[in-house]
Structures are given as C-alpha cells and as structure tokens.
Design a protein around this motif. Structure first.
Motif, PDB file in Angstrom:
ATOM      1  N   VAL A 109      18.409 -15.401  11.543  1.00 35.97           N
ATOM      2  CA  VAL A 109      19.302 -14.413  10.935  1.00 35.97           C
ATOM      3  C   VAL A 109      18.830 -14.245   9.493  1.00 35.97           C
ATOM      4  O   VAL A 109      19.084 -15.101   8.646  1.00 35.97           O
ATOM      5  CB  VAL A 109      20.776 -14.879  10.960  1.00 35.97           C
ATOM      6  CG1 VAL A 109      21.685 -13.787  10.421  1.00 35.97           C
ATOM      7  CG2 VAL A 109      21.207 -15.293  12.358  1.00 35.97           C
ATOM      8  N   SER A 128      27.012 -11.336   2.292  1.00 34.25           N
ATOM      9  CA  SER A 128      26.422 -11.188   3.624  1.00 34.25           C
ATOM     10  C   SER A 128      26.630 -12.461   4.449  1.00 34.25           C
ATOM     11  O   SER A 128      26.828 -12.387   5.661  1.00 34.25           O
ATOM     12  CB  SER A 128      24.959 -10.756   3.569  1.00 34.25           C
ATOM     13  OG  SER A 128      24.240 -11.549   2.691  1.00 34.25           O
ATOM     14  N   TYR A 132      28.658 -12.732   7.964  1.00 34.40           N
ATOM     15  CA  TYR A 132      28.064 -13.387   9.130  1.00 34.40           C
ATOM     16  C   TYR A 132      29.023 -14.439   9.711  1.00 34.40           C
ATOM     17  O   TYR A 132      29.215 -14.514  10.926  1.00 34.40           O
ATOM     18  CB  TYR A 132      26.716 -14.051   8.770  1.00 34.40           C
ATOM     19  CG  TYR A 132      26.176 -14.846   9.927  1.00 34.40           C
ATOM     20  CD1 TYR A 132      25.589 -14.197  11.009  1.00 34.40           C
ATOM     21  CD2 TYR A 132      26.326 -16.225   9.976  1.00 34.40           C
ATOM     22  CE1 TYR A 132      25.144 -14.911  12.103  1.00 34.40           C
ATOM     23  CE2 TYR A 132      25.887 -16.951  11.070  1.00 34.40           C
ATOM     24  CZ  TYR A 132      25.292 -16.292  12.121  1.00 34.40           C
ATOM     25  OH  TYR A 132      24.869 -17.006  13.221  1.00 34.40           O
ATOM     26  N   CYS A 133      29.625 -15.237   8.832  1.00 38.26           N
ATOM     27  CA  CYS A 133      30.524 -16.306   9.287  1.00 38.26           C
ATOM     28  C   CYS A 133      31.762 -15.720   9.981  1.00 38.26           C
ATOM     29  O   CYS A 133      32.206 -16.244  11.011  1.00 38.26           O
ATOM     30  CB  CYS A 133      30.938 -17.206   8.117  1.00 38.26           C
ATOM     31  SG  CYS A 133      29.562 -18.175   7.465  1.00 38.26           S
ATOM     32  N   ASN A 135      31.943 -12.863  11.562  1.00 35.88           N
ATOM     33  CA  ASN A 135      31.499 -12.364  12.867  1.00 35.88           C
ATOM     34  C   ASN A 135      31.246 -13.513  13.838  1.00 35.88           C
ATOM     35  O   ASN A 135      31.589 -13.432  15.017  1.00 35.88           O
ATOM     36  CB  ASN A 135      30.204 -11.539  12.726  1.00 35.88           C
ATOM     37  CG  ASN A 135      30.482 -10.181  12.129  1.00 35.88           C
ATOM     38  OD1 ASN A 135      31.587  -9.647  12.255  1.00 35.88           O
ATOM     39  ND2 ASN A 135      29.490  -9.618  11.464  1.00 35.88           N
ATOM     40  N   PHE A 136      30.647 -14.579  13.328  1.00 36.72           N
ATOM     41  CA  PHE A 136      30.343 -15.741  14.164  1.00 36.72           C
ATOM     42  C   PHE A 136      31.628 -16.301  14.786  1.00 36.72           C
ATOM     43  O   PHE A 136      31.681 -16.592  15.979  1.00 36.72           O
ATOM     44  CB  PHE A 136      29.639 -16.819  13.330  1.00 36.72           C
ATOM     45  CG  PHE A 136      29.398 -18.088  14.086  1.00 36.72           C
ATOM     46  CD1 PHE A 136      28.318 -18.203  14.948  1.00 36.72           C
ATOM     47  CD2 PHE A 136      30.262 -19.160  13.960  1.00 36.72           C
ATOM     48  CE1 PHE A 136      28.113 -19.372  15.669  1.00 36.72           C
ATOM     49  CE2 PHE A 136      30.062 -20.334  14.678  1.00 36.72           C
ATOM     50  CZ  PHE A 136      28.984 -20.434  15.533  1.00 36.72           C
TER      51      PHE A 136
END
Ligand code: 4NP
Length: 141
Positions: A109, A128, A132-133, A135-136
């Motif tokens: 990523v 960013s 990402y976290c 979404n994870f």
C-alpha cells in the motif's frame, strides 16, 4: 489478528500507522495486535522522527516512546498481514524472504515518503494513513 506495518526506516510512516491503527482498534475493542518496523538498519534503536512525534501529538497520539526496529525473517510467521508501505520497501523486503510463500501475507500500500519534505508532507501522510486505517476497519470488522 496481528498486523505489521513496514516502511524503510521505522521512524516516519510505519510508526504513524502503528499508532493510528492501534488507537482505533482499542477504541472499538477489535482485538487487533499492531506493530511496525523498517527494512533498513539506519535508524534502528532511535526514536521516531521529531516531525512524526509532532503530527501524532497534534492528533492526540503520544508516540515519544517508539523505538525503531528492523524487519526480521521470523516476522513472516509472527504476523497475519504485513502492510508494505511503498514499492521500494517491497523490494527491500525480498532480502528477508527464505520461502516464496512468505510473500502471500504481504500487501503493498504505497504512501508518499515524507522524510525529505517538510511538515506538510507529514500532514498529508498522516491523513492518508488515517483514511487507510478507517477503510481497513470497515472492510475487516
Ligand atoms: P520511513 O522514512 O521509512 O517512513 O521511516 C524514512 C526514514 C529514513 C530514511 C528514509 C525514509 N532514510 O533514508 O534514512
């Protein structure tokens, strides 16, 4: 689930990712184990970059206790998922591979490396990583 974030130096990107995901996981009681390290040895034993400490502090996260560590081959067994934070990190990771199957746990990523820039790069990097976290967590829990 045990997740490892790996960047080059373990003083900028991956310590931020470790701290941000750990906090979100704790807040939501997700039972995640989160760690970070780097593929190179240049900053091993050092604390996080000052700019890393500052951007985290600004967002309510204390990481002044962080100590940079280097990736080890055993980490392929120790973690369920390894998030490799740039293409060059993935290349560096190859030196630790003793069995091709180890790479099945690795995802790449890409995050821009803020090391050479100023505070704005760290702001962008933090945002960013946070995205990402989020979404994870949304996709896995
Ligand atoms: P990081 O940033 O991989 O996000 O911790 C860097 C830190 C140090 C260097 C490169 C990137 N360096 O070349 O020393």
């Amino acid at each position: 689930m045990k997740i490892l974030f790996t960047c080059l130096g373990n003083i900028c990107r991956s310590p931020i990712a470790e701290a941000v995901l750990r906090k979100k996981a704790l807040d939501k009681n997700l039972g995640l184990t989160v760690a970070s390290n780097g593929t190179n040895r240049y900053h091993k034993g050092e604390g996080a970059d000052k700019r890393t400490i500052n951007i985290c502090k600004k967002n309510g996260i204390e990481i002044s206790h962080h100590i940079a560590t280097r990736f080890k081959t055993e980490d392929f067994d120790k973690y369920d998922m390894i998030v490799c934070m740039a293409d060059d990190v993935y290349e560096e990771l190859q030196q630790f591979v003793t069995n091709k199957d180890q790479l099945q746990k690795v995802i790449v990523v890409p995050f821009d490396d803020p090391w050479y820039g100023g505070d704005d790069g760290f702001e962008k990097c933090y945002r960013s990583i946070e995205m990402y976290c989020d979404n994870f967590i949304q996709n896995n829990f």
